[in-house]
Design a protein around this motif. Structure first.
Motif, PDB file in Angstrom:
ATOM      1  N   ARG A  60       0.829  -1.197   0.000  1.00  0.00           N
ATOM      2  CA  ARG A  60       0.000   0.000   0.000  1.00  0.00           C
ATOM      3  C   ARG A  60       0.869   1.255   0.000  1.00  0.00           C
ATOM      4  NH1 ARG A  60      -4.254   2.224   4.596  1.00  0.00           N
ATOM      5  NH2 ARG A  60      -5.090   3.915   3.323  1.00  0.00           N
ATOM      6  N   PHE A  61       2.065   1.137   0.607  1.00  0.00           N
ATOM      7  CA  PHE A  61       2.965   2.284   0.622  1.00  0.00           C
ATOM      8  C   PHE A  61       3.242   2.755  -0.807  1.00  0.00           C
ATOM      9  CE2 PHE A  61       3.896   0.058   4.579  1.00  0.00           C
ATOM     10  CZ  PHE A  61       3.834   1.084   5.491  1.00  0.00           C
ATOM     11  N   GLU A  62       3.650   1.824  -1.686  1.00  0.00           N
ATOM     12  CA  GLU A  62       3.955   2.200  -3.064  1.00  0.00           C
ATOM     13  C   GLU A  62       2.709   2.754  -3.756  1.00  0.00           C
ATOM     14  OE1 GLU A  62       5.800   0.373  -7.212  1.00  0.00           O
ATOM     15  OE2 GLU A  62       4.949  -0.979  -5.703  1.00  0.00           O
ATOM     16  N   GLU A  63       1.566   2.132  -3.517  1.00  0.00           N
ATOM     17  CA  GLU A  63       0.332   2.576  -4.157  1.00  0.00           C
ATOM     18  C   GLU A  63       0.022   4.039  -3.802  1.00  0.00           C
ATOM     19  OE1 GLU A  63      -4.464   1.649  -3.832  1.00  0.00           O
ATOM     20  OE2 GLU A  63      -2.995   0.172  -3.100  1.00  0.00           O
ATOM     21  N   GLU A  64       0.109   4.355  -2.513  1.00  0.00           N
ATOM     22  CA  GLU A  64      -0.216   5.718  -2.082  1.00  0.00           C
ATOM     23  C   GLU A  64       0.845   6.707  -2.551  1.00  0.00           C
ATOM     24  OE1 GLU A  64      -2.954   6.531  -0.901  1.00  0.00           O
ATOM     25  OE2 GLU A  64      -3.820   4.670  -0.144  1.00  0.00           O
ATOM     26  N   TYR A  65       2.131   6.319  -2.456  1.00  0.00           N
ATOM     27  CA  TYR A  65       3.204   7.220  -2.869  1.00  0.00           C
ATOM     28  C   TYR A  65       3.036   7.622  -4.341  1.00  0.00           C
ATOM     29  CZ  TYR A  65       5.683   5.735   1.371  1.00  0.00           C
ATOM     30  OH  TYR A  65       6.044   5.479   2.653  1.00  0.00           O
ATOM     31  N   ARG A  79      -3.214  11.053   3.499  1.00  0.00           N
ATOM     32  CA  ARG A  79      -2.835  10.619   4.848  1.00  0.00           C
ATOM     33  C   ARG A  79      -3.443   9.251   5.103  1.00  0.00           C
ATOM     34  NH1 ARG A  79      -3.586  14.084  10.461  1.00  0.00           N
ATOM     35  NH2 ARG A  79      -2.617  12.555  11.859  1.00  0.00           N
ATOM     36  N   PHE A  80      -2.635   8.318   5.638  1.00  0.00           N
ATOM     37  CA  PHE A  80      -3.131   6.992   5.940  1.00  0.00           C
ATOM     38  C   PHE A  80      -2.273   6.351   7.027  1.00  0.00           C
ATOM     39  CE2 PHE A  80       0.143   6.409   2.790  1.00  0.00           C
ATOM     40  CZ  PHE A  80       0.773   5.205   3.117  1.00  0.00           C
ATOM     41  N   GLU A  81      -2.812   5.278   7.621  1.00  0.00           N
ATOM     42  CA  GLU A  81      -2.092   4.504   8.623  1.00  0.00           C
ATOM     43  C   GLU A  81      -1.839   3.113   8.078  1.00  0.00           C
ATOM     44  OE1 GLU A  81      -4.190   4.510  12.299  1.00  0.00           O
ATOM     45  OE2 GLU A  81      -3.855   6.642  12.719  1.00  0.00           O
ATOM     46  N   ILE A 134       1.562  12.546   3.226  1.00  0.00           N
ATOM     47  CA  ILE A 134       2.365  12.776   2.022  1.00  0.00           C
ATOM     48  C   ILE A 134       1.862  14.050   1.359  1.00  0.00           C
ATOM     49  CG2 ILE A 134       3.299  11.712  -0.052  1.00  0.00           C
ATOM     50  CD1 ILE A 134       1.991   9.074   0.920  1.00  0.00           C
ATOM     51  N   TYR A 135       2.804  14.950   1.044  1.00  0.00           N
ATOM     52  CA  TYR A 135       2.448  16.218   0.398  1.00  0.00           C
ATOM     53  C   TYR A 135       3.325  16.417  -0.842  1.00  0.00           C
ATOM     54  CZ  TYR A 135       0.029  17.360   4.709  1.00  0.00           C
ATOM     55  OH  TYR A 135      -0.811  17.353   5.781  1.00  0.00           O
ATOM     56  N   PRO A 136       2.743  16.911  -1.921  1.00  0.00           N
ATOM     57  CA  PRO A 136       3.549  17.223  -3.100  1.00  0.00           C
ATOM     58  C   PRO A 136       4.390  18.473  -2.858  1.00  0.00           C
ATOM     59  CG  PRO A 136       1.274  17.874  -3.465  1.00  0.00           C
ATOM     60  CD  PRO A 136       1.295  17.148  -2.156  1.00  0.00           C
ATOM     61  N   ASN A 137       5.664  18.435  -3.293  1.00  0.00           N
ATOM     62  CA  ASN A 137       6.557  19.585  -3.179  1.00  0.00           C
ATOM     63  C   ASN A 137       6.500  20.419  -4.456  1.00  0.00           C
ATOM     64  OD1 ASN A 137       7.450  19.181  -0.626  1.00  0.00           O
ATOM     65  ND2 ASN A 137       9.270  18.025  -1.208  1.00  0.00           N
ATOM     66  N   PRO A 138       6.787  21.704  -4.363  1.00  0.00           N
ATOM     67  CA  PRO A 138       6.781  22.554  -5.565  1.00  0.00           C
ATOM     68  C   PRO A 138       7.778  22.096  -6.631  1.00  0.00           C
ATOM     69  CG  PRO A 138       6.740  23.905  -3.583  1.00  0.00           C
ATOM     70  CD  PRO A 138       6.991  22.503  -3.136  1.00  0.00           C
ATOM     71  N   ASP A 139       8.845  21.385  -6.187  1.00  0.00           N
ATOM     72  CA  ASP A 139       9.856  20.972  -7.153  1.00  0.00           C
ATOM     73  C   ASP A 139       9.472  19.696  -7.897  1.00  0.00           C
ATOM     74  OD1 ASP A 139      10.088  19.074  -5.207  1.00  0.00           O
ATOM     75  OD2 ASP A 139      12.203  19.434  -4.766  1.00  0.00           O
ATOM     76  N   GLY A 164       8.634  16.833  -6.377  1.00  0.00           N
ATOM     77  CA  GLY A 164       8.825  15.670  -5.531  1.00  0.00           C
ATOM     78  C   GLY A 164       7.765  15.559  -4.468  1.00  0.00           C
ATOM     79  N   LEU A 165       8.084  14.806  -3.386  1.00  0.00           N
ATOM     80  CA  LEU A 165       7.142  14.566  -2.303  1.00  0.00           C
ATOM     81  C   LEU A 165       7.813  14.811  -0.968  1.00  0.00           C
ATOM     82  CD1 LEU A 165       5.515  11.178  -3.461  1.00  0.00           C
ATOM     83  CD2 LEU A 165       4.672  13.500  -3.888  1.00  0.00           C
ATOM     84  N   ALA A 166       6.988  15.173   0.037  1.00  0.00           N
ATOM     85  CA  ALA A 166       7.429  15.275   1.425  1.00  0.00           C
ATOM     86  C   ALA A 166       6.633  14.265   2.238  1.00  0.00           C
ATOM     87  CB  ALA A 166       7.216  16.692   1.963  1.00  0.00           C
ATOM     88  N   PHE A 167       7.338  13.440   3.050  1.00  0.00           N
ATOM     89  CA  PHE A 167       6.710  12.411   3.864  1.00  0.00           C
ATOM     90  C   PHE A 167       6.862  12.778   5.335  1.00  0.00           C
ATOM     91  CE2 PHE A 167       8.365  10.563  -0.008  1.00  0.00           C
ATOM     92  CZ  PHE A 167       7.350   9.742  -0.461  1.00  0.00           C
ATOM     93  N   TYR A 168       5.787  12.594   6.095  1.00  0.00           N
ATOM     94  CA  TYR A 168       5.813  12.827   7.533  1.00  0.00           C
ATOM     95  C   TYR A 168       5.352  11.544   8.220  1.00  0.00           C
ATOM     96  CZ  TYR A 168       6.038  17.658   6.028  1.00  0.00           C
ATOM     97  OH  TYR A 168       6.409  18.831   5.421  1.00  0.00           O
ATOM     98  N   PHE A 169       6.242  10.933   9.027  1.00  0.00           N
ATOM     99  CA  PHE A 169       5.973   9.663   9.668  1.00  0.00           C
ATOM    100  C   PHE A 169       5.788   9.872  11.168  1.00  0.00           C
ATOM    101  CE2 PHE A 169       8.424   8.790   5.885  1.00  0.00           C
ATOM    102  CZ  PHE A 169       7.793   7.688   5.318  1.00  0.00           C
TER     103      PHE A 169
END
Length: 814
Positions: A235-240, A251-253, A267-272, A274-279
Motif C-alpha cells: 500500500r505504501f507504493e500505491e499511495e506514494y 494521509r493513511f495509517e 504525504i504532500y507534493p513539493n513545488p519541485d 517531488g514529495l514530502a513524507f511525515y511519519f
C-alpha cells in the motif's frame, strides 16, 4: 500568486493574446478597458469600426466567463478618491450592492481593523506613485462570513487625474489550504523525508535517521525503491505513486512489517515535483486501541454491573433483552414497556436509524458511532452506539448486540473546554505585544487591545495610580446604552478598582448599587476589578450576568503581566536615575533589588497560584494536550522566576550586610549527601550520573549550616546544568588538614573558556549571554557562592578546560 494563477488555462490564453495585441500593450485585465464602462456605451463607440466591434464583443464574452468582480477606482486632480464603476458580481462575492456612490467607504468598513491600516497604506502608495496595485486582504461580509480577496489594478493616467482599472478575486480556498498545511507541518515532527521527482532522497531529518538506522549522507541521491525494495507492491507504493501522479496530499495509517510498527503517514507534493513524507509512530496507540477493544468485549458480558445501556435484538422480534441501564437511559419503567415500544422512537431522527442499519450491514457492526437518541418523555441525549452480530450457539439465529454510552455531559464539558482552550491560546498570543511595551503610557492601550481580542466585555477600563489618585487611561464601552463618565478618583473612594488594588486579587461586584460612591453606573450591573499590582487596576463590566471563573483567572494573569511590565519600566527609570547619581550607586542598587523582589513577588505568587488552580481544573476535566501543556509551562516558568527572585533578594542581603551567620557546628558530609539526594532526580532526568565521595566519617566545622547548604546546592545544580547527557558530576568533602575542610565539585561538562573564568563570580554574568544563549539562568548562583564563602572565611578556586569539564574547590575553616 499573480492574477493569471487564479484563472483557468483557457482564460490565460485569451489574456495573453489580447493583452499583447488588441488593446495596445497594457498589462493583464486592466489593458482590456472593459471594466467600468457599460456594455451599451462600448458598443456605441465601436459602431464605426466593425472589426473593433467584433473584438469588443469577444472581450465582453470573455469578461462574463472570468472569476472576480471588475471595478474602476478614480483619483481626481485634488486627490479625491471614489469608485467609478463596480461589477454586478459585487453582490454575490461581497454582499454589497454594486452602487458606485459610497462603495469604497462601505468596502473599507468591512475590512477587519487588524488589516485595514495596511490596506489603506497600500492604496495610498499606489495612488501617490501612480503605480500598479496588488494586495491580499480579509473581508467580513455583512452575513458574518470572512473571505479573502486578491485585489489588483493598473493605473491609466488621464487629464483629470488617474483611473485605476482592476479586479477582485476570491482566494479564500487557497488561504485556508495554506493554513491547514502549515498546521499539519507544525504538528508532525517525528520523522520527515523528502524525495525529488525521480524518487531520490533530498532530505532526511534526525528522527528519520533514527527510524531507518541510516545516516542522511548514505541516503541522499539514492532512490526510495533502492533503499526500501520491500515497499514495492504494498500500500505504501500505491499511495506514494498516487500522490506523485495526482499532486494531491494523502494521509493513511499502515503497518510496516520490517520494523514491526504502525505509522501515521502524511504525504504532500513539493513545488519541485517531488514529495514530502511525515511519519508518526502510532504503534502504542494501535496497541492501546486493540487492548481497549478486547476490554470492551469483556465488559459487554457483564451487563447488569455497568453504566452502559446493553441490549440484544433480532430482525424478527426486535429487542429481546435490555439491561437496567438501557431501560433507565431511555426513560421506561420496565423491560416489557421498552420492548413494546416502536424502536424508531428511540432516535431523535428516525431516518438516522435506517442509515445506521445500512452502515451496520455494510461494516458488520458499528463502533462508537455518535447518535442523538430520544427518551420516552421526548427529551434527547447524545450516546455512543456500538453493535456487532453474534451467531446463536445452535447456528439458527443471528443476534444484534449493542451498547449505548451516554455522553451528553461529556459533550458539554468538551464544548466548555474548547472555549477555555481558545481563550488561553488567545491570551498568550495577545500578551506578547504587552511584554515588549517600552513606555508607561502605552501599557493601558495594549491591555485594552488584549481585553477586546480575548474577552470582549462591553465595558473595558484601565486606570493607573498617580499619587493618591486613580487616573483613567483607557475606557471602551460597546453596546451600552449608558455608562459612567471616566474621571480621576481618590484611592480612598469605594470603587471596584480600589477594592481590587487593596485586596491584591480579583474582586467582583454583583450589583453596582453595593458600591458606596456617587457615581452613575448607567446600565452596568456587574463589575470585576483586577489589580495591576500597586500600579492600577483593570475593570470589566456588563449589564447582567456573572463572570466565569476561568475568565477571572485569565484576567489575573493579564494583570500579572501588566504588573511585570510596569514594574520593569519603573525599575528601568530608577536605574537611569541611579546611573546619574554615581555617589549613591551602591545604596540605590540594593534598594532597587529589594524593591524588585517585593514588587514582583506579589503578582508572581498570584500567577503561580492561578496557574496551579488552572492545572488542577484541566486535570479534573481530563483535558490533555496544548491547554494542559500551556498551564504547566506557566506554572514552571513562575516557579523558575520565583527562584530567580529569591537569588536576587539573597544577593541583595549579602551586598547590603543584612545577612547574618550562625556559628553552630555543621556536618559537611551530611549536608553534601542530603543535597545530592534532593538533586538526584534532576540529574537522572537529564541523564547525568551524580556521585558522592569522601571519608566514611562526616567532617565537622563551626560554620553556618544554611550558608554551607546553599554553597553546595548552587555548585551541584550548576554542574548538572552544564553537563550533557551521559556525563558525570562528583561531589567530595574531606578534611584537608586540622584547620581546613575541602569541598570539591567536579563535572565532565562543557567547561569554561579561559577568558570567561575571571567574570564567572560576578552577578548576572554567564559565559553565554543574550537572547540566543544556550543555557538558561540568572547568573547569580556562583556570585552567591563566592560571597557566602568569603563571609565564612573560606576561599574558592576553579579549574576548567573547554569541552572537558570543570572543578570547583571550596576551602572552609573547621
Amino acid at each position: 500568486m499573480n492574477l493569471f494563477h487564479a484563472l483557468d488555462p483557457t482564460h490565460v490564453t485569451y489574456l495573453l493574446v489580447f493583452g499583447a495585441g488588441a488593446v495596445g500593450g497594457l498589462l493583464g485585465l486592466m489593458a482590456f478597458g472593459f471594466v467600468g464602462r457599460p456594455a451599451e456605451t462600448r458598443r456605441r463607440e465601436a459602431a464605426s469600426d466593425g472589426r473593433q466591434a467584433a473584438r469588443d464583443a469577444r472581450l465582453e464574452a470573455l469578461t462574463e466567463t472570468m472569476p472576480g468582480v471588475p471595478y474602476e477606482f478614480r483619483v481626481g486632480p485634488d486627490g479625491e478618491q471614489s469608485i467609478a464603476f463596480i461589477g454586478d458580481g459585487a453582490t454575490e462575492l461581497l454582499g454589497l450592492a454594486p452602487e458606485p456612490d459610497g462603495f469604497y467607504e462601505r468596502f473599507v468598513e468591512h475590512i477587519p481593523e487588524s488589516h485595514r491600516g495596511e490596506f489603506l497604506r497600500s492604496v495610498e502608495e499606489a495612488v501617490t506613485t501612480r503605480s500598479r496595485w496588488r494586495q491580499e486582504v480579509p473581508f467580513d461580509r455583512p452575513d458574518g462570513e470572512r473571505i479573502w480577496l486578491l485585489g489588483s489594478a493598473e493605473p491609466d493616467l488621464q487629464e483629470k487625474g488617474v483611473l485605476f482599472r482592476g479586479l477582485l478575486l476570491n482566494i479564500t480556498e487557497r488561504i485556508d489550504e495554506e493554513r491547514r498545511r502549515e498546521q499539519v507541518i507544525r504538528r508532525v515532527t517525528d520523522a520527515i523525508v523528502e524525495v525529488d521527482a525521480e524518487w531520490c532522497f533530498t532530505l532526511v531529518n534526525d528522527q528519520a535517521e533514527a527510524l531507518y538506522g541510516m545516516k542522511e549522507e548514505h541516503l541522499l541521491g539514492r532512490t526510495l525503491w533502492d533503499v526500501f525494495p520491500r515497499t514495492k507492491g504494498t500500500r505504501f507504493e500505491e499511495e506514494y505513486r498516487r500522490v506523485m501522479r495526482s499532486r494531491e496530499p494523502v494521509r493513511f495509517e499502515e503497518h510496516f512489517e520490517r520494523m514491526g510498527a504502525w505509522f501515521d503517514i502524511q504525504i504532500y507534493p513539493n513545488p519541485d515535483g517531488g514529495l514530502a513524507f511525515y511519519f508518526d509512530d502510532v504503534t502504542e496507540r494501535k496497541e492501546r486501541e486493540e487492548q481497549l477493544r478486547e476490554r470492551e468485549e469483556l465488559l459487554r458480558s457483564i451487563t447488569e454491573n455497568v453504566s452502559e445501556g446493553i441490549y440484544r435484538s433480532t430482525s424478527e422480534e426486535g429487542i429481546v433483552y435490555a439491561n437496567s441501564a438501557f431501560v433507565e437511559m431511555f426513560g421506561y419503567e420496565s423491560r416489557d414497556e421498552l420492548r413494546a415500544a416502536d424502536p424508531s422512537t428511540f432516535y431523535a431522527d428516525p431516518a438516522e436509524r435506517e442509515a445506521l442499519y445500512r452502515q451496520e450491514d455494510e461494516q458488520g457492526g458499528l463502533d462508537r458511532v455518535e447518535v442523538q437518541f430520544q427518551q420516552n418523555a421526548g427529551s434527547t441525549f447524545t450516546g455512543l452506539l456500538s453493535t456487532q452480530q453474534v451467531d446463536a450457539p445452535d447456528g439458527n439465529q443471528v443476534y444484534n448486540d449493542g451498547a449505548v454510552t451516554e455522553i451528553t455531559q461529556r459533550k458539554r464539558q468538551e464544548q466548555m473546554l474548547k472555549s477555555r482552550r481558545r481563550k488561553i491560546e488567545a491570551l498568550y498570543r495577545a500578551t506578547s505585544g504587552l511584554l515588549s511595551v517600552e513606555n508607561r503610557d502605552a501599557v493601558p492601550g495594549r491591555i485594552a487591545e488584549v481585553l477586546q481580542e480575548v474577552f470582549g466585555f462591553p465595558l473595558r477600563h484601565i486606570g493607573l495610580v498617580e499619587g493618591e489618585m486613580l487616573v483613567p487611561k483607557k475606557t471602551v464601552g460597546e453596546d451600552l446604552s449608558r455608562m459612567p463618565e471616566p474621571k480621576a478618583q481618590p484611592l480612598s473612594e469605594d470603587l471596584v478598582a480600589t477594592r481590587a488594588i487593596q485586596a491584591g486579587e480579583a474582586v467582583v461586584v454583583e450589583s453596582t448599587g453595593g458600591l458606596e460612591n456617587d457615581l452613575d453606573y448607567g446600565t452596568l450591573s456587574t463589575l470585576a476589578g483586577i489589580p495591576i499590582g500597586g500600579h492600577g487596576a483593570v475593570v470589566v463590566g456588563k449589564e447582567a450576568g456573572t463572570f466565569d471563573a476561568l475568565d477571572l483567572r485569565l484576567l489575573e494573569v493579564l494583570g500579572g503581566y501588566g504588573t511585570l511590565v510596569l514594574g520593569r519600566l519603573e525599575r528601568e527609570e530608577r536605574l537611569v536615575q541611579a546611573r546619574e547619581e554615581a555617589e549613591e550607586a551602591a545604596q540605590l542598587k540594593s534598594a532597587m533589588l529589594a524593591n524588585m523582589s517585593h514588587e514582583v513577588r506579589t503578582p508572581l505568587m498570584s500567577m503561580i497560584g492561578s496557574a496551579d488552580l488552572l492545572r488542577e481544573d484541566l486535570e479534573e476535566a481530563g483535558l490533555e494536550g496544548e491547554p494542559a501543556d500551556m498551564a504547566e509551562q506557566i506554572f514552571r516558568s513562575g516557579q523558575r522566576l520565583r527562584e530567580t527572585l529569591d537569588s536576587v533578594l539573597e544577593l541583595s542581603r549579602l551586598e547590603s550586610g543584612a545577612y547574618t551567620l550562625d556559628d553552630d557546628s555543621a556536618y559537611l558530609g551530611v549536608i553534601v549527601r542530603e543535597v545530592a539526594q534532593e538533586l538526584h532526580l534532576r540529574a537522572h532526568e537529564k541523564g547525568v550520573r551524580l556521585e558522592v565521595g569522601g571519608p566514611g566519617a562526616s567532617v565537622e566545622a563551626g560554620l553556618d549550616e544554611t550558608a554551607v547548604r546553599r554553597i553546595v546546592r548552587n555548585l551541584v545544580e550548576n554542574a548538572i546544568k552544564f553537563t550533557p547527557e551521559g556525563g558525570k558530576v562528583q561531589v567530595r568533602v574531606e578534611p584537608e588538614d586540622e584547620e581546613t575542610a575541602l569541598l570539591a565539585v567536579e563535572d565532565t561538562g562543557v567547561g569554561i573558556a579561559e577568558e570567561a573564568r575571571e567574570d564567572i563570580f560576578d552577578a548576572f554574568k554567564q559565559e553565554s549571554e543574550g537572547l540566543d544563549r544556550e543555557y538558561e539562568g540568572s547568573g547569580l548562583g556562583l556570585s552567591i557562592v563566592d560571597r557566602l564563602t568569603t563571609m565564612l572565611g573560606g576561599t574558592i578556586e576553579v579549574e576548567s578546560e573547554k569541552g572537558t569539564g570543570t572543578r570547583f574547590a571550596v576551602r572552609l575553616p573547621r
